[in-house]
Write a protein that holds these residues in place. Structure first.
Motif, PDB file in Angstrom:
ATOM      1  N   ALA A 118       0.781  -1.247   0.106  1.00 31.95           N
ATOM      2  CA  ALA A 118      -0.276   0.216   0.025  1.00 31.95           C
ATOM      3  C   ALA A 118       0.808   1.161  -0.082  1.00 31.95           C
ATOM      4  CB  ALA A 118      -1.018  -0.173   1.178  1.00 31.95           C
ATOM      5  N   VAL A 119       1.794   1.086   0.867  1.00 33.74           N
ATOM      6  CA  VAL A 119       2.757   2.483   0.896  1.00 33.74           C
ATOM      7  C   VAL A 119       3.584   2.793  -0.447  1.00 33.74           C
ATOM      8  CG1 VAL A 119       4.773   3.577   1.969  1.00 33.74           C
ATOM      9  CG2 VAL A 119       3.140   2.198   3.479  1.00 33.74           C
ATOM     10  N   VAL A 120       4.108   1.635  -1.014  1.00 38.44           N
ATOM     11  CA  VAL A 120       4.952   1.978  -2.262  1.00 38.44           C
ATOM     12  C   VAL A 120       3.779   2.295  -3.437  1.00 38.44           C
ATOM     13  CG1 VAL A 120       6.186   0.767  -3.958  1.00 38.44           C
ATOM     14  CG2 VAL A 120       6.718   0.117  -1.647  1.00 38.44           C
ATOM     15  N   ALA A 121       2.449   1.623  -3.422  1.00 36.29           N
ATOM     16  CA  ALA A 121       1.643   2.265  -4.352  1.00 36.29           C
ATOM     17  C   ALA A 121       1.298   3.515  -4.427  1.00 36.29           C
ATOM     18  CB  ALA A 121       0.386   1.307  -4.219  1.00 36.29           C
ATOM     19  N   THR A 122       1.318   3.979  -3.010  1.00 33.75           N
ATOM     20  CA  THR A 122       1.023   5.450  -2.710  1.00 33.75           C
ATOM     21  C   THR A 122       1.777   6.464  -3.196  1.00 33.75           C
ATOM     22  OG1 THR A 122       0.059   4.766  -0.677  1.00 33.75           O
ATOM     23  CG2 THR A 122       0.514   7.192  -0.981  1.00 33.75           C
ATOM     24  N   ILE A 123       3.213   5.884  -3.356  1.00 27.78           N
ATOM     25  CA  ILE A 123       4.085   7.016  -3.931  1.00 27.78           C
ATOM     26  C   ILE A 123       3.836   6.997  -5.288  1.00 27.78           C
ATOM     27  CG2 ILE A 123       6.754   7.097  -4.453  1.00 27.78           C
ATOM     28  CD1 ILE A 123       6.988   5.481  -2.044  1.00 27.78           C
ATOM     29  N   GLY A 124       3.483   5.823  -6.068  1.00 30.28           N
ATOM     30  CA  GLY A 124       3.175   6.098  -7.624  1.00 30.28           C
ATOM     31  C   GLY A 124       1.980   6.895  -7.800  1.00 30.28           C
ATOM     32  N   THR A 125       1.136   7.154  -6.877  1.00 28.54           N
ATOM     33  CA  THR A 125      -0.186   8.191  -7.114  1.00 28.54           C
ATOM     34  C   THR A 125       0.094   9.556  -6.802  1.00 28.54           C
ATOM     35  OG1 THR A 125      -1.043   7.709  -4.795  1.00 28.54           O
ATOM     36  CG2 THR A 125      -1.666   6.068  -6.355  1.00 28.54           C
ATOM     37  N   VAL A 126       1.123   9.668  -6.178  1.00 28.83           N
ATOM     38  CA  VAL A 126       1.374  11.329  -5.649  1.00 28.83           C
ATOM     39  C   VAL A 126       2.521  11.569  -6.640  1.00 28.83           C
ATOM     40  CG1 VAL A 126       2.504  12.704  -3.964  1.00 28.83           C
ATOM     41  CG2 VAL A 126       1.128  10.766  -3.203  1.00 28.83           C
ATOM     42  N   LEU A 127       3.339  10.865  -7.163  1.00 24.85           N
ATOM     43  CA  LEU A 127       4.214  11.189  -8.287  1.00 24.85           C
ATOM     44  C   LEU A 127       3.892  10.836  -9.676  1.00 24.85           C
ATOM     45  CD1 LEU A 127       7.280  12.777  -8.216  1.00 24.85           C
ATOM     46  CD2 LEU A 127       8.165  10.435  -8.443  1.00 24.85           C
ATOM     47  N   GLN A 128       3.558  11.674 -10.363  1.00 24.63           N
ATOM     48  CA  GLN A 128       3.170  11.329 -11.934  1.00 24.63           C
ATOM     49  C   GLN A 128       4.239  10.432 -12.271  1.00 24.63           C
ATOM     50  OE1 GLN A 128       1.496  13.869 -14.410  1.00 24.63           O
ATOM     51  NE2 GLN A 128       0.768  15.219 -13.167  1.00 24.63           N
ATOM     52  N   GLN A 129       3.545   8.978 -12.890  1.00 27.88           N
ATOM     53  CA  GLN A 129       4.133   8.327 -13.558  1.00 27.88           C
ATOM     54  C   GLN A 129       4.643   8.296 -15.080  1.00 27.88           C
ATOM     55  OE1 GLN A 129       5.463   5.323 -11.514  1.00 27.88           O
ATOM     56  NE2 GLN A 129       5.037   7.169 -10.232  1.00 27.88           N
ATOM     57  N   ASN A 130       5.836   7.966 -15.479  1.00 24.62           N
ATOM     58  CA  ASN A 130       6.177   7.771 -16.927  1.00 24.62           C
ATOM     59  C   ASN A 130       6.079   9.212 -17.507  1.00 24.62           C
ATOM     60  OD1 ASN A 130       6.806   4.880 -16.915  1.00 24.62           O
ATOM     61  ND2 ASN A 130       4.523   4.552 -16.655  1.00 24.62           N
ATOM     62  N   GLU A 131       6.415  10.270 -16.750  1.00 20.65           N
ATOM     63  CA  GLU A 131       6.476  11.587 -17.569  1.00 20.65           C
ATOM     64  C   GLU A 131       7.624  11.942 -18.303  1.00 20.65           C
ATOM     65  OE1 GLU A 131       4.549  13.776 -18.447  1.00 20.65           O
ATOM     66  OE2 GLU A 131       2.722  13.457 -17.232  1.00 20.65           O
ATOM     67  N   ARG A 132       7.940  12.959 -19.070  1.00 23.24           N
ATOM     68  CA  ARG A 132       9.179  13.345 -19.723  1.00 23.24           C
ATOM     69  C   ARG A 132      10.172  13.825 -18.551  1.00 23.24           C
ATOM     70  NH1 ARG A 132       6.123  16.068 -22.957  1.00 23.24           N
ATOM     71  NH2 ARG A 132       6.968  17.777 -22.327  1.00 23.24           N
ATOM     72  N   ALA A 133      11.403  13.690 -18.701  1.00 23.72           N
ATOM     73  CA  ALA A 133      12.252  14.138 -17.757  1.00 23.72           C
ATOM     74  C   ALA A 133      11.934  15.732 -17.289  1.00 23.72           C
ATOM     75  CB  ALA A 133      13.769  14.096 -18.261  1.00 23.72           C
ATOM     76  N   ASP A 134      11.866  16.599 -18.260  1.00 19.02           N
ATOM     77  CA  ASP A 134      11.607  17.897 -17.963  1.00 19.02           C
ATOM     78  C   ASP A 134      10.498  18.314 -17.167  1.00 19.02           C
ATOM     79  OD1 ASP A 134      10.709  17.244 -20.636  1.00 19.02           O
ATOM     80  OD2 ASP A 134       9.725  19.019 -20.740  1.00 19.02           O
TER      81      ASP A 134
END
Ligand code: HEM
Lengths: 307, 488
Positions: free
Chosen positions: B47-63
């Motif tokens: 649950a905790v690890v999954a939360t990180i992925g919801t707060v930080l946008q995933q698979n975005e461009r570096a910039d």
């Protein structure tokens, strides 16, 4: 402009009245009758017989009647909204935006509470659970007007899956709300017990073991329902988004909530995870549900964020 | 290895193991992997690890990350795998551990449950009953056989499975109900692995592609060895102007032969030979237009001589002006590759649209052929030498493309099987609870206290449940009342 909005308003006021009456009921009850119960949860026959006198009886009855009436109003409001949706956009589901979803959750919470009251005859729970139903309705009516109307659905939502996926998921939230309310009640009573016999609350609330068990039961209703809701969502996504799971924040959060309750039901099988700890956990779980329901829509972006 | 595991089956012979043998290691491993503590830990850590992925946008461009969090933070995100957290080795490992955990739990506990469904639990002693959480002693008038029969009958009516043993000094009854609740829990435990397996198969053997397709074109689908023709694309609107749905009519062709035709829209894909075609998006094409409107101006006076609508790649003759023009090309965002000398569209956005004309001019004063680019935003950019005219692009209607997602996932059926198991399993375990009751019916000693000719017995009655204490207490009380008033 919309007739349903008036009915939702009425529902709000009725729930407020019911909530106030339940609180009044808690304080109107005579303490003396219940003293013996506190120390002896084993003789749990006592929780089914709340013996009230005088004002308390009447207040309790009126509270129940108003609650049932409010629930009927809520039903009527949802139904009217469904009709309005039908006219505007050809879909029926009265849980297609945040406002409607909140109203539906209130509806499910109150329904759950009424069933609980009729089955176990414990009215004091109303002071907590009807309170949550009222707050949910109140929060809905605080939403800006543009969230409250029945705008047509975006194409991805325009599907028969919305009927079953959303309603099942929201109903599980209601069960977790019930568990959260019961957890709170447990903590209130437990605090009163620690403070000593003199407290009025101690005398009127059901014994700890009963509250604990009911809270557990509520979670055991919510847990499979949320699993079902998530899986229905996955099936829908498989038709709409081209994949059953895409780690979108909303679906991930409902999985997180489900995992949190998964830990809870397994924790109950180990020692020391009943009573106080379980109650705190149930309140925490409910806060997570609130975040999943509100926070995700307003704070995180994703495919679900159309509110 | 082989010999050792065979020795396991014959566990009756204790092995003279010096130090730690395989049996001990195995027992320890099972103990560890079947522990509920590990399960709770895994649930929460996932649950905790999954939360990180919801707060930080995933698979975005570096910039995107750098703009929001700075370069140092971004470097850490990369190191920790946080920009694609659901595919990191540690997240996958956690899921694998959960599977191992629940399988071991199944392995350790299910055989016992299975046995208890078929096994005799009726050989218990009186102290066992007296030590149960719920237990009472009830004196009842009647014979041992009569009272036992009455209880058995009542329990059978209530849906219990009852075993009875009648011995000279006492009768013992064992009753049980709701074993499916426990079977359900274990069904849920198996389902986790089934679902993860389905997901794995999908990611190994499936694919997901995105295709931008234009009406009227036929595309080859290499992974399906057939062709797909886009017959039509259109958008439906609500009364208030918002988009109601977008739709494409697709035809599948195999070796030129029409196999099937379907109109797809969002939520309603076409499925052919295991490949799914989704209506995923739509947009304005960046290299084709349907029509473009052109002003033809006199170069000297800057007066509009004629306005024409040019069809895509169709020659239009403007006889009065001595012109023939063809709209031969379009780019939405003009770019020029100087090494290849080629015009292309820098993006799909209509930032700097331009059309290419193929023109021939034959008037009294001029005779020429040219292929000028005409810019929407910069009408005066290029002059056509020798021509009397200037062209102005005043508008165009881009061709719409339909965005199709093309997917194959051979694991999806397995995922649905696992899903069904999990929902059925959890529901069974939530709504059915396992109860076990024991009774001993013991005749009262005939010390003359009882009335003449009337025998009496004492019923010792106890029971347990693994959950749902409230309802069980209620049922227990009802049963007690019932036994008290047993009329035999
Ligand atoms: C992967 C998802 C899992 C799901 C959906 C799941 C679900 C359930 C459910 C619904 C129950 C019944 C609870 C009750 O009767 O109150 C249960 C019981 C149990 N679970 Fe799990 N569980 C999972 C993983 C695990 C894991 C990893 C373990 C590892 C130890 C575990 C150990 C147990 C045990 C020991 C029981 C009691 C079984 C019994 O009554 O005989 N579970 N589980």
């Amino acid at each position: 402009m919309l007739r349903s909005l008036f009915l939702f308003d009425m529902t709000f006021w009725l729930y407020l009245a019911a909530f106030a009456l339940y609180v009044a009921y808690v304080f109107a009850r005579k303490p003396a009758m219940q003293m013996a119960v506190a120390g002896h949860p084993a003789e749990s026959s006592s929780f089914t017989t709340e013996s009230d006198q005088g004002w308390a009886v009447q207040i309790g009855q009126v509270a129940t009647i108003i609650t049932v009436f409010g629930w009927m109003m809520n039903t009527a409001a949802l139904f009217t909204r469904a009709m309005e949706r039908m006219q505007h956009s050809g879909t029926f589901a009265p849980w297609s935006n945040q406002f409607e979803a909140m109203s539906y959750v209130s509806w499910a919470i109150i329904l759950g509470y009424v069933l609980l009251e009729f089955r176990y005859r414990i009215k004091t729970i109303g002071a907590f659970v009807v309170g949550i139903g009222f707050i949910a309705m109140g929060a809905a009516s605080l939403l800006p007007y543009r969230y409250q109307t029945a705008e047509p659905l975006v194409p991805a939502l325009n599907s028969y899956w919305i009927y079953i996926h959303v309603s099942v998921t929201l109903t599980s939230y209601a069960a977790f709300a019930m568990a959260g309310g019961l957890g709170l009640m447990y903590l209130v009573r437990e605090r009163a017990e620690r403070k000593g016999q003199s407290s009025q609350l101690l005398a009127v609330l059901p014994d700890l073991e009963t509250i604990d068990e009911l809270g557990y039961k509520a979670i055991m209703v919510g847990f499979p329902m949320l699993a079902f809701g998530i899986i229905l969502g996955a099936m829908w996504a498989n038709y709409a988004w081209g994949g059953y799971w895409s780690w979108d924040p909303k679906e991930t959060w409902s999985l997180i909530v489900w995992l949190i309750y998964g830990a809870y039901i397994h924790a109950r099988m180990t020692r020391g995870w009943e009573g106080r700890r379980a109650a705190i956990y149930a309140v925490f779980g409910f806060l997570m549900v609130i975040f999943c329901f509100w926070g995700v829509n307003f704070l995180l972006s994703g495919l679900h964020a159309y509110a | 290895m082989n010999g050792k595991s065979e020795a396991l089956n014959g566990q009756s012979a204790p092995r003279p193991a010096p130090g730690i043998g395989w049996n001990e290691v195995k027992a320890e491993l099972i103990e560890f992997f079947a522990s509920i503590k590990l399960a709770m830990f895994l649930f929460l850590i996932i649950a905790v690890v999954a939360t990180i992925g919801t707060v930080l946008q995933q698979n975005e461009r570096a910039d995107v990350y750098i703009k929001e969090y700075g370069e140092d933070a971004y470097r850490w995100f990369l190191r920790l795998g946080w920009t694609d957290i659901y595919h990191t080795w540690y997240f996958t490992s956690l899921l694998a551990l959960l599977c191992i955990n629940s399988l071991t739990c199944f392995y350790q506990r299910f055989p016992g449950i299975w046995r208890s469904m078929h096994q005799d639990k009726v050989s218990v002693q009186l102290p066992f009953i007296k030590n149960l959480k719920q237990t009472v002693e009830i004196p009842v008038a009647g014979t041992k056989e009569g009272v036992s029969k009455g209880i058995v009958q009542y329990l059978a009516e209530k849906g219990y499975m009852v075993l009875a043993k009648n011995e000279p000094g006492e009768a013992t009854l064992y009753a049980t109900k709701g074993i499916m609740g426990r079977v359900g829990a274990h069904m849920a435990h198996l389902s986790a692995t089934v679902i993860v397996t389905g997901g794995l198969i999908g990611s190994l053997y499936g694919f997901q592609e995105f295709g931008v397709c234009i009406e009227g074109q036929t595309y080859h689908i290499p992974k399906g060895s057939f062709d797909l023709r886009i017959d039509k694309f259109w958008i439906d609107y609500h009364e208030n102007g918002s988009v109601k749905s977008y739709n494409s009519t697709l035809t599948v062709l195999e070796k030129g032969e029409e196999k099937t035709t379907k109109t797809i829209s969002v939520n309603d894909p076409l499925v052919y030979k295991g490949i799914w075609f989704y209506q995923s998006s739509y947009g304005d094409s960046w290299d084709q237009v349907d029509v473009a409107r052109l002003n033809v101006k006199d170069k000297k006076t800057d007066k509009i001589l004629q306005t024409v609508d040019l069809q895509w790649k169709k020659e239009t003759a403007l006889d009065k002006l001595g012109l023939t023009v063809t709209l031969s090309d379009f780019v939405a965002d003009f770019g020029f590759n100087s090494s290849e000398k080629k015009v292309y569209s820098k993006s799909v956005e209509h930032e700097n649209p331009a059309i290419k004309l193929v023109m021939a001019e034959h008037t009294k004063k001029s005779a020429l052929e040219a292929t000028p680019w005409i810019f929407y935003h910069y009408p005066d950019l290029f002059d056509i030498p020798g021509s009397q005219y200037r062209f102005e692009l005043v508008g165009y209607q881009p061709r719409k493309f339909t965005g199709l997602q093309i997917t194959r996932d051979p694991g999806v059926t397995i995922v649905w099987i696992g899903s069904t198991m999990i929902v059925v399993g959890i529901s069974l375990s939530s709504f059915i609870y396992h109860r076990r009751l024991w009774f001993k019916v013991i005749p009262a000693r005939s010390d003359g206290s009882g009335a003449q000719g009337e025998s009496s017995v004492t019923v010792h009655f106890g029971g347990t449940t693994h959950k749902n204490q409230i309802d069980f207490n209620k049922e227990f009380r009802k049963l007690t009342e019932r036994i008290k008033t047993l009329n035999v």
